[in-house]
Write a protein that holds these residues in place. Structure first.
Motif, mmCIF file in Angstrom:
data_model
loop_
_atom_site.group_PDB
_atom_site.id
_atom_site.type_symbol
_atom_site.label_atom_id
_atom_site.label_comp_id
_atom_site.label_asym_id
_atom_site.label_seq_id
_atom_site.Cartn_x
_atom_site.Cartn_y
_atom_site.Cartn_z
ATOM 1 N N VAL A 1 47.639 45.008 44.174
ATOM 2 C CA VAL A 1 46.632 44.095 43.626
ATOM 3 C C VAL A 1 45.223 44.563 43.951
ATOM 4 O O VAL A 1 44.305 44.457 43.121
ATOM 5 C CB VAL A 1 46.876 42.663 44.171
ATOM 6 N N GLU A 2 45.031 45.090 45.167
ATOM 7 C CA GLU A 2 43.698 45.554 45.561
ATOM 8 C C GLU A 2 43.173 46.647 44.636
ATOM 9 O O GLU A 2 41.979 46.668 44.292
ATOM 10 C CB GLU A 2 43.720 46.064 47.016
ATOM 11 N N ASP A 3 44.057 47.554 44.201
ATOM 12 C CA ASP A 3 43.649 48.621 43.281
ATOM 13 C C ASP A 3 43.182 48.042 41.941
ATOM 14 O O ASP A 3 42.198 48.512 41.354
ATOM 15 C CB ASP A 3 44.819 49.583 43.032
ATOM 16 N N VAL A 4 43.910 47.027 41.469
ATOM 17 C CA VAL A 4 43.534 46.378 40.199
ATOM 18 C C VAL A 4 42.167 45.738 40.325
ATOM 19 O O VAL A 4 41.292 45.884 39.453
ATOM 20 C CB VAL A 4 44.579 45.315 39.798
ATOM 21 N N VAL A 5 41.969 45.012 41.432
ATOM 22 C CA VAL A 5 40.700 44.309 41.643
ATOM 23 C C VAL A 5 39.524 45.272 41.692
ATOM 24 O O VAL A 5 38.469 45.026 41.099
ATOM 25 C CB VAL A 5 40.776 43.463 42.938
ATOM 26 N N LYS A 6 39.695 46.388 42.390
ATOM 27 C CA LYS A 6 38.611 47.386 42.485
ATOM 28 C C LYS A 6 38.254 47.925 41.107
ATOM 29 O O LYS A 6 37.071 48.109 40.783
ATOM 30 C CB LYS A 6 39.031 48.525 43.412
ATOM 31 N N TYR A 7 39.278 48.209 40.301
ATOM 32 C CA TYR A 7 39.013 48.770 38.977
ATOM 33 C C TYR A 7 38.346 47.738 38.064
ATOM 34 O O TYR A 7 37.395 48.068 37.335
ATOM 35 C CB TYR A 7 40.312 49.263 38.340
ATOM 36 N N ILE A 8 38.802 46.508 38.116
ATOM 37 C CA ILE A 8 38.194 45.458 37.297
ATOM 38 C C ILE A 8 36.746 45.228 37.711
ATOM 39 O O ILE A 8 35.874 44.994 36.868
ATOM 40 C CB ILE A 8 39.014 44.155 37.386
ATOM 41 N N ARG A 9 36.488 45.323 39.013
ATOM 42 C CA ARG A 9 35.097 45.185 39.465
ATOM 43 C C ARG A 9 34.214 46.271 38.847
ATOM 44 O O ARG A 9 33.114 45.991 38.363
ATOM 45 C CB ARG A 9 35.023 45.265 40.989
ATOM 46 N N SER A 10 34.694 47.515 38.851
ATOM 47 C CA SER A 10 33.884 48.603 38.300
ATOM 48 C C SER A 10 33.646 48.395 36.808
ATOM 49 O O SER A 10 32.535 48.651 36.309
ATOM 50 C CB SER A 10 34.579 49.956 38.540
ATOM 51 N N GLN A 11 34.654 47.899 36.085
ATOM 52 C CA GLN A 11 34.506 47.645 34.656
ATOM 53 C C GLN A 11 33.576 46.464 34.389
ATOM 54 O O GLN A 11 32.817 46.460 33.420
ATOM 55 C CB GLN A 11 35.882 47.394 34.023
ATOM 56 N N THR A 12 33.615 45.477 35.280
ATOM 57 C CA THR A 12 32.722 44.316 35.152
ATOM 58 C C THR A 12 31.268 44.743 35.332
ATOM 59 O O THR A 12 30.372 44.333 34.577
ATOM 60 C CB THR A 12 33.081 43.244 36.196
ATOM 61 N N GLN A 13 31.027 45.572 36.344
ATOM 62 C CA GLN A 13 29.662 46.057 36.593
ATOM 63 C C GLN A 13 29.165 46.913 35.432
ATOM 64 O O GLN A 13 27.998 46.792 35.012
ATOM 65 C CB GLN A 13 29.626 46.843 37.895
ATOM 66 N N LEU A 14 30.030 47.795 34.918
ATOM 67 C CA LEU A 14 29.653 48.659 33.802
ATOM 68 C C LEU A 14 29.346 47.831 32.557
ATOM 69 O O LEU A 14 28.377 48.108 31.829
ATOM 70 C CB LEU A 14 30.791 49.643 33.512
ATOM 71 N N ARG A 15 30.145 46.810 32.321
ATOM 72 C CA ARG A 15 29.935 45.928 31.166
ATOM 73 C C ARG A 15 28.581 45.222 31.290
ATOM 74 O O ARG A 15 27.842 45.093 30.314
ATOM 75 C CB ARG A 15 31.074 44.909 31.090
ATOM 76 N N ARG A 16 28.256 44.753 32.500
ATOM 77 C CA ARG A 16 26.979 44.062 32.705
ATOM 78 C C ARG A 16 25.802 45.012 32.469
ATOM 79 O O ARG A 16 24.799 44.642 31.836
ATOM 80 C CB ARG A 16 26.926 43.492 34.121
ATOM 81 N N LYS A 17 25.898 46.266 32.934
ATOM 82 C CA LYS A 17 24.824 47.245 32.736
ATOM 83 C C LYS A 17 24.609 47.561 31.262
ATOM 84 O O LYS A 17 23.488 47.857 30.834
ATOM 85 C CB LYS A 17 25.151 48.533 33.502
ATOM 86 N N ARG A 18 25.697 47.489 30.485
ATOM 87 C CA ARG A 18 25.602 47.778 29.052
ATOM 88 C C ARG A 18 25.181 46.552 28.237
ATOM 89 O O ARG A 18 25.122 46.615 27.005
ATOM 90 C CB ARG A 18 26.951 48.282 28.550
ATOM 91 N N GLY A 19 24.921 45.442 28.916
ATOM 92 C CA GLY A 19 24.464 44.241 28.216
ATOM 93 C C GLY A 19 25.571 43.449 27.564
ATOM 94 O O GLY A 19 25.330 42.732 26.580
ATOM 95 N N GLY A 20 26.786 43.552 28.093
ATOM 96 C CA GLY A 20 27.910 42.826 27.514
ATOM 97 C C GLY A 20 27.814 41.321 27.694
ATOM 98 O O GLY A 20 27.117 40.819 28.586
ATOM 99 N N GLU A 21 28.514 40.595 26.844
ATOM 100 C CA GLU A 21 28.549 39.136 26.934
ATOM 101 C C GLU A 21 29.337 38.705 28.183
ATOM 102 O O GLU A 21 29.957 39.516 28.853
ATOM 103 C CB GLU A 21 29.203 38.543 25.678
ATOM 104 N N SER A 22 29.323 37.399 28.455
ATOM 105 C CA SER A 22 29.949 36.854 29.660
ATOM 106 C C SER A 22 31.457 37.031 29.677
ATOM 107 O O SER A 22 32.119 37.096 28.634
ATOM 108 C CB SER A 22 29.627 35.359 29.784
ATOM 109 N N ILE A 23 31.991 37.086 30.900
ATOM 110 C CA ILE A 23 33.438 37.021 31.126
ATOM 111 C C ILE A 23 33.719 35.702 31.839
ATOM 112 O O ILE A 23 33.142 35.422 32.896
ATOM 113 C CB ILE A 23 33.934 38.188 31.996
ATOM 114 N N ILE A 24 34.593 34.891 31.263
ATOM 115 C CA ILE A 24 34.957 33.606 31.863
ATOM 116 C C ILE A 24 36.427 33.692 32.253
ATOM 117 O O ILE A 24 37.288 33.913 31.394
ATOM 118 C CB ILE A 24 34.755 32.434 30.877
#
Length: 466
Positions: free
Chosen positions: A117-140
């Motif tokens: 689970v920790e590996d999944v969480v780390k990867y999702i965090r990196s994708q969340t940060q990248l999405r925010r830098k690219r101006g992506g819409e919210s994740i709920i």
């Protein structure tokens, strides 16, 4: 009458979520099963679609493999589970809504290249940060795994959850459930009983209302029909239990029957219960109440689920009668007793009359049936007793105060305890003259209403529906 209007009392939460989306902030919504998270997300989804926004809605329970994510994103499967996550997060122009997010994480952890689970969480965090830098819409995202969320925000998952605004969805108020029942044609007295039995859970309230209308029976009878064999809630809880290990199921039955200390569970399980209790906590099925360093106990926060557990006949544990189930698990009095058990440090509040009241962590909380009296709740602290009279049906009058005084005197005589405090609890308030109020102050009686109960609940951090 068509039962299609069960969404009430969530306007503030909707406004908060829409505000976060406008600011392109990510949101984590968490709360118990059945409390209305999915309905809330569906409502937000409908509002966004009506506004012309692009929305991707994912039910975490329905995603059985990474391939399902490729299908949803309309992408061709590429390499591994990481690519399925990336395909979703690269949909920058969509507001992404993921219901039961923790279920999705646990599924992904079973596939390469993730090892846990920790590996999944780390990867999702990196994708969340990248999405925010690219101006992506919210994740709920939402989750019912309260223990998981609690640990996740404090330990190794904290970096991910710092990317999200946290929004707790608690039970609906008794008043809101009452109004919901009235709206569906339920009589006032029955509406109050539905509010009491459902403990703020809109899913349970809906089921009881449907049963009352369809069969013309009382709310209490309706609830027992729902949790009996082949009833709607029996089917629901049976499916929930099937996803648990045998040890976890047995532990739940033990806790429901009052064997809620660690050593009591260990004695009956014949093995270390720690890993099973941890998983039950993670799934939000039990809560650990730590009184002192050496004294902890576990409770089941969902009282309807607890009533269902008690109704099951278990070898060596037996089956509990309907009346015993009602007294121990259902109704306003049982909920107040659970709140008192949840106190882990001294709580200081002002009562309805402005008097100071201190409530300590109690060694034990229980109801008492004497020879010619009944006490709704007694809290023991060393050799001192706190006696509570609990009233739910309308505003309490002075006769309830007299009843409290009489019961406290009889209890002190029978059990040899010093009465530290006598407390009357009336959810909907009081009908008292000024003279009666002054007399109550002179007698040292404390008065609590829904307002004070919510204050105590807030201080304990345990959400029980007040």
């Amino acid at each position: 009458m068509a039962l299609n209007t069960y969404f009430v009392d969530r306007e503030e939460e909707i406004s908060t979520i829409l505000g976060f989306i406008k600011a392109r902030a990510n949101v984590l919504i968490y709360g118990l099963r059945g409390i209305g998270k999915t309905t809330l997300l569906e409502k937000v989804h409908d509002i966004l679609i009506h506004e012309g926004r692009k929305v991707l809605y994912i039910d975490g329970y329905e995603i059985l493999s990474p391939e399902d994510l490729f299908v949803i994103s309309r992408r061709t499967p590429i390499m591994d589970a990481r690519d399925s996550v990336r395909c979703i997060f690269e949909m920058l122009d969509h507001v992404i809504i993921i219901d039961e997010f923790t279920s999705l994480i646990q599924m992904l952890a079973r596939y390469r290249p993730f090892g846990n689970v920790e590996d999944v969480v780390k990867y999702i965090r990196s994708q969340t940060q990248l999405r925010r830098k690219r101006g992506g819409e919210s994740i709920i995202i939402s989750s019912s795994a309260l223990g998981f969320i609690k640990r996740a925000t404090m330990k190794y998952f904290a970096p991910l959850f710092r990317e999200f605004k946290l929004l707790f969805i608690g039970p609906m108020s008794f008043e809101a459930i009452y109004e919901l029942a009235i709206k569906h044609g339920i009589k006032e007295e029955e509406a109050r009983e539905i509010a009491e039995l459902s403990t703020g859970n809109p899913f349970y309230a809906r089921k009881i209302i449907e049963q009352v209308i369809a069969q013309g029976i009382s709310p209490r009878e309706a609830l027992f029909k729902l949790i009996e064999s082949k009833g709607d809630l029996d089917i629901y809880f049976t499916a929930l239990m099937e996803n648990l290990q045998a040890e976890e199921r047995y532990i739940l039955h033990l806790i429901a029957r009052g064997r809620n200390r660690f050593y009591e569970i260990e004695e009956k399980l014949y093995k270390d219960p720690s890993p099973y209790l941890k998983r039950l906590e993670d799934n939000g099925l039990v809560l650990k109440i730590k009184k002192t360093r050496k004294f902890s106990q576990y409770i089941i926060p969902d009282k309807v689920f607890q009533a269902w557990l008690l109704s099951q006949e278990i070898p060596s544990l037996g089956k509990i009668s309907r009346e015993a189930i009602y007294v121990s698990s259902l109704g306003f009095e049982a909920l107040v007793r659970e709140l008192l058990r949840s106190i882990t440090s001294v709580i200081k509040i002002r009562d309805w009359l402005g008097q100071s009241l201190e409530l300590p962590p109690f060694r034990a909380v229980y109801n008492v049936s004497g020879h010619d009296y009944e006490i709704d709740a007694v809290g023991l602290r060393n050799n001192e007793a706190y006696v509570f009279e609990i009233h739910f049906w309308g505003k309490a009058r002075y006769n309830k105060v007299l009843q409290l005084i009489k019961n406290a005197e009889l209890f002190a005589k029978d059990y040899g305890k010093r009465i530290k405090e006598k407390v009357l609890i009336s959810y909907f308030g009081y009908e008292l003259t000024n003279k009666e109020k002054e007399k109550i102050k002179e007698q040292g009686i404390k008065l609590l209403t829904s307002k004070e109960l919510r204050e105590i609940q807030k201080k304990t951090g345990v959400k029980l529906g007040f």
